[in-house]
Design an enzyme around this catalytic site. Structure first.
Site, PDB file in Angstrom:
ATOM      1  N   TRP A 111      -4.013 -12.537  11.359  1.00 29.27           N
ATOM      2  CA  TRP A 111      -3.246 -12.483  10.094  1.00 29.27           C
ATOM      3  C   TRP A 111      -4.200 -12.384   8.897  1.00 29.27           C
ATOM      4  O   TRP A 111      -5.232 -13.077   8.907  1.00 29.27           O
ATOM      5  CB  TRP A 111      -2.421 -13.772   9.981  1.00 29.27           C
ATOM      6  CG  TRP A 111      -1.664 -13.977   8.707  1.00 29.27           C
ATOM      7  CD1 TRP A 111      -0.743 -13.140   8.159  1.00 29.27           C
ATOM      8  CD2 TRP A 111      -1.739 -15.127   7.838  1.00 29.27           C
ATOM      9  NE1 TRP A 111      -0.234 -13.699   7.003  1.00 29.27           N
ATOM     10  CE2 TRP A 111      -0.826 -14.910   6.781  1.00 29.27           C
ATOM     11  CE3 TRP A 111      -2.478 -16.316   7.845  1.00 29.27           C
ATOM     12  CZ2 TRP A 111      -0.632 -15.832   5.751  1.00 29.27           C
ATOM     13  CZ3 TRP A 111      -2.285 -17.237   6.829  1.00 29.27           C
ATOM     14  CH2 TRP A 111      -1.361 -16.998   5.782  1.00 29.27           C
ATOM     15  N   ASP A 122      -3.498 -13.868  19.100  1.00 32.36           N
ATOM     16  CA  ASP A 122      -2.197 -13.909  18.436  1.00 32.36           C
ATOM     17  C   ASP A 122      -2.147 -12.914  17.278  1.00 32.36           C
ATOM     18  O   ASP A 122      -3.062 -12.848  16.460  1.00 32.36           O
ATOM     19  CB  ASP A 122      -1.930 -15.324  17.894  1.00 32.36           C
ATOM     20  CG  ASP A 122      -0.559 -15.442  17.257  1.00 32.36           C
ATOM     21  OD1 ASP A 122       0.435 -15.511  18.009  1.00 32.36           O
ATOM     22  OD2 ASP A 122      -0.471 -15.449  16.014  1.00 32.36           O
ATOM     23  N   TYR A 174       1.908  -8.062  10.439  1.00 34.91           N
ATOM     24  CA  TYR A 174       0.586  -8.259   9.836  1.00 34.91           C
ATOM     25  C   TYR A 174      -0.004  -6.917   9.385  1.00 34.91           C
ATOM     26  O   TYR A 174      -0.051  -5.958  10.159  1.00 34.91           O
ATOM     27  CB  TYR A 174      -0.386  -8.954  10.813  1.00 34.91           C
ATOM     28  CG  TYR A 174      -0.042 -10.396  11.142  1.00 34.91           C
ATOM     29  CD1 TYR A 174       0.923 -11.118  10.426  1.00 34.91           C
ATOM     30  CD2 TYR A 174      -0.698 -11.057  12.172  1.00 34.91           C
ATOM     31  CE1 TYR A 174       1.225 -12.431  10.746  1.00 34.91           C
ATOM     32  CE2 TYR A 174      -0.401 -12.382  12.501  1.00 34.91           C
ATOM     33  CZ  TYR A 174       0.574 -13.060  11.776  1.00 34.91           C
ATOM     34  OH  TYR A 174       0.865 -14.362  12.098  1.00 34.91           O
ATOM     35  N   SER A 198       8.643 -19.473  16.155  1.00 33.34           N
ATOM     36  CA  SER A 198       7.639 -19.892  15.177  1.00 33.34           C
ATOM     37  C   SER A 198       8.332 -20.461  13.957  1.00 33.34           C
ATOM     38  O   SER A 198       9.242 -19.827  13.407  1.00 33.34           O
ATOM     39  CB  SER A 198       6.786 -18.683  14.773  1.00 33.34           C
ATOM     40  OG  SER A 198       5.934 -19.022  13.700  1.00 33.34           O
ATOM     41  N   GLN A 236       5.442 -21.966  17.254  1.00 28.71           N
ATOM     42  CA  GLN A 236       4.188 -21.743  16.508  1.00 28.71           C
ATOM     43  C   GLN A 236       4.354 -22.241  15.077  1.00 28.71           C
ATOM     44  O   GLN A 236       4.870 -21.526  14.222  1.00 28.71           O
ATOM     45  CB  GLN A 236       3.805 -20.262  16.524  1.00 28.71           C
ATOM     46  CG  GLN A 236       2.434 -20.070  15.906  1.00 28.71           C
ATOM     47  CD  GLN A 236       1.911 -18.644  15.918  1.00 28.71           C
ATOM     48  OE1 GLN A 236       1.493 -18.135  14.887  1.00 28.71           O
ATOM     49  NE2 GLN A 236       1.913 -17.999  17.068  1.00 28.71           N
ATOM     50  N   TRP A 281      -0.843 -22.876  13.788  1.00 26.77           N
ATOM     51  CA  TRP A 281      -1.530 -21.942  12.882  1.00 26.77           C
ATOM     52  C   TRP A 281      -2.158 -22.647  11.692  1.00 26.77           C
ATOM     53  O   TRP A 281      -1.740 -23.729  11.326  1.00 26.77           O
ATOM     54  CB  TRP A 281      -0.652 -20.785  12.463  1.00 26.77           C
ATOM     55  CG  TRP A 281       0.646 -20.998  11.734  1.00 26.77           C
ATOM     56  CD1 TRP A 281       1.881 -21.142  12.302  1.00 26.77           C
ATOM     57  CD2 TRP A 281       0.868 -21.010  10.311  1.00 26.77           C
ATOM     58  NE1 TRP A 281       2.835 -21.242  11.319  1.00 26.77           N
ATOM     59  CE2 TRP A 281       2.248 -21.148  10.094  1.00 26.77           C
ATOM     60  CE3 TRP A 281       0.022 -20.888   9.204  1.00 26.77           C
ATOM     61  CZ2 TRP A 281       2.827 -21.206   8.823  1.00 26.77           C
ATOM     62  CZ3 TRP A 281       0.579 -20.933   7.926  1.00 26.77           C
ATOM     63  CH2 TRP A 281       1.968 -21.092   7.749  1.00 26.77           C
ATOM     64  N   SER A 282      -3.170 -21.966  11.150  1.00 33.48           N
ATOM     65  CA  SER A 282      -3.955 -22.491  10.020  1.00 33.48           C
ATOM     66  C   SER A 282      -4.449 -23.920  10.267  1.00 33.48           C
ATOM     67  O   SER A 282      -4.272 -24.795   9.402  1.00 33.48           O
ATOM     68  CB  SER A 282      -3.175 -22.405   8.700  1.00 33.48           C
ATOM     69  OG  SER A 282      -2.904 -21.062   8.366  1.00 33.48           O
ATOM     70  N   ARG A 316     -11.177 -16.239   1.451  1.00 29.73           N
ATOM     71  CA  ARG A 316      -9.760 -15.862   1.381  1.00 29.73           C
ATOM     72  C   ARG A 316      -9.194 -16.074  -0.025  1.00 29.73           C
ATOM     73  O   ARG A 316      -8.372 -15.290  -0.484  1.00 29.73           O
ATOM     74  CB  ARG A 316      -8.944 -16.648   2.417  1.00 29.73           C
ATOM     75  CG  ARG A 316      -7.495 -16.221   2.441  1.00 29.73           C
ATOM     76  CD  ARG A 316      -6.704 -16.851   3.574  1.00 29.73           C
ATOM     77  NE  ARG A 316      -7.147 -16.411   4.888  1.00 29.73           N
ATOM     78  CZ  ARG A 316      -6.569 -16.765   6.038  1.00 29.73           C
ATOM     79  NH1 ARG A 316      -5.515 -17.563   6.019  1.00 29.73           N
ATOM     80  NH2 ARG A 316      -7.038 -16.338   7.194  1.00 29.73           N
ATOM     81  N   THR A 323     -13.291 -14.206   9.390  1.00 25.10           N
ATOM     82  CA  THR A 323     -13.707 -12.938   8.779  1.00 25.10           C
ATOM     83  C   THR A 323     -15.082 -12.524   9.295  1.00 25.10           C
ATOM     84  O   THR A 323     -15.524 -11.417   9.053  1.00 25.10           O
ATOM     85  CB  THR A 323     -13.770 -13.051   7.233  1.00 25.10           C
ATOM     86  OG1 THR A 323     -14.592 -14.178   6.895  1.00 25.10           O
ATOM     87  CG2 THR A 323     -12.379 -13.226   6.643  1.00 25.10           C
TER      88      THR A 323
END
Ligand code: NAP
Length: 332
Positions: free
Chosen positions: A21, A49, A54, A151, A177, A205-206, A228, A286
């Site tokens: 994402w 994932d 996205y 999710s 999720q 996530w995150s 980000r 990244t």
């Protein structure tokens, strides 16, 4: 790498998954995306994932190209459906029409005949749940999807789905999720207890709060270049996590991480993995070095005293309200 069952299912997933994402097809160039996927594979990550939405469907293509040539049976590929993938009224949501069309697009872009897990990205109030679950079940029977999950669904929504699946004989949900990190613990009160009883695993996530829990964002200072928070798209999502009070308290976690010989990112990922209902923590990256840093959280045990210290430090800035798990009232 360590592996866990996805909920009560027979599927094993890597404790740490890689997600694309914001990064693939958007924040990072294709060669950097491939380097991150290569690093993930080298470090033993087998679970990947993504989602149809996205980067406006480009992320699935990038992931498909990055995984090309890797033995399909050695991977678990997860994707999702719900958010808009085109301009039409039916290019969104969880209707039978969109689900059937979207999976075909995802499989084509990912360059695979099936995905291991297909997830309803949010709850769709405009489609009868029975229609969605029957479409998911059909995909399982067609072999396009091996397992189904959701999710960001609330405990009540998951519970309704389980009842319908049971009475109709549909394939059961194996996973949810949700967002989950030291700062965002809204699943603990209702979703986790229900999931434990019913055999769903959380793929969270995150877990690093999009980078906030690395401690690289300092209160009152501009974000580091290339992060980000400096990305036009990414900053829209990370900004709400970046109050000075949060950033100040996050700095206080540094000695806790150091005491355990962990980086801040490793402490954050290890923290979510202490919850036995978590099947996997999806990390984003990244740069390949970030993947190599984050995977070292696999298998780390944090004692009760450390968990308490973290609670004491973050205290009032932790979000715990289960009502924060919300899907849009109407389709986006
Ligand atoms: N189901 C959903 O609704 C939903 C929503 C969001 C995400 N997800 C899934 O969860 C995945 C992960 O989300 P996320 O990317 O927000 O997770 P995250 O792991 O919390 O944050 C990842 C970002 O933090 C920074 N970072 C990571 N490791 C670092 C390190 N060691 N040192 C310094 N910075 C580091 C990187 O950004 P910079 O380098 O740019 O700072 C990286 O892109 C997504 O790819 C997606 O698969 C699902």
């Amino acid at each position: 790498m360590e592996f866990r069952h996805l909920g009560r299912s027979g599927l094993m997933v890597s404790e740490i998954s890689y997600g694309n994402w914001i990064t693939h097809g958007s924040q990072v160039e294709e060669d950097a995306a491939h380097a991150c996927v290569r690093a993930a594979l080298d470090e033993g990550i087998t679970t990947f994932d993504t989602a149809d939405v996205y980067a406006g469907t480009k992320a699935e293509e990038v992931l498909g190209r990055a995984l090309k040539g890797v033995r399909r049976e050695s991977l678990e590929i997860f994707t999702k459906v719900y958010w808009p993938t085109g301009p039409g009224r039916n290019d969104r949501g969880l209707s039978r029409k969109h689900i059937m069309e979207s999976i075909n697009g995802s499989l084509r872009r990912l360059g695979t005949d099936y995905v291991d897990l297909y997830q309803a990205h949010r709850f769709d109030f405009e489609t009868p749940l029975e229609e969605t679950l029957r479409a998911f079940d059909d995909l399982v029977r067609q072999g396009k999807v091996l397992y189904v999950g959701v999710s960001e669904w609330s405990a009540d929504q998951i519970s309704q789905a389980l009842k319908i699946a049971e009475s109709m004989g549909f394939d059961r949900l194996v996973s949810n999720q949700p967002q989950y990190s030291m700062l965002w613990r809204v699943i603990e009160a209702e979703v986790v207890p229900l999931s434990e009883r019913e055999g769903l695993g959380q793929i969270v996530w995150s877990p690093i709060a999009q980078g906030v829990l690395t401690g690289k964002y300092l209160p009152g200072q501009p974000p580091p270049a290339g992060s980000r928070a400096t990305d036009t798209n990414g900053s829209r999502f990370i900004d709400s996590l970046m109050s000075d009070e949060v950033l100040r308290r996050v700095q206080e976690l540094k000695p806790v991480a150091a005491d355990h010989g962990l980086t801040m990112a490793q402490l954050a990922v290890a923290w979510v993995l202490q919850n036995p209902n978590v099947s996997s923590a999806i990390v984003g990256a990244t740069r390949p070095e970030q993947v190599r840093d984050n995977v070292k959280a696999a298998g780390v045990k944090l004692d009760a005293d450390t968990m308490r210290k973290i609670d004491d430090i973050l205290g009032p800035v932790v979000e715990r309200d289960p009502a924060k798990t919300v899907s849009p009232a109407s389709r986006p």
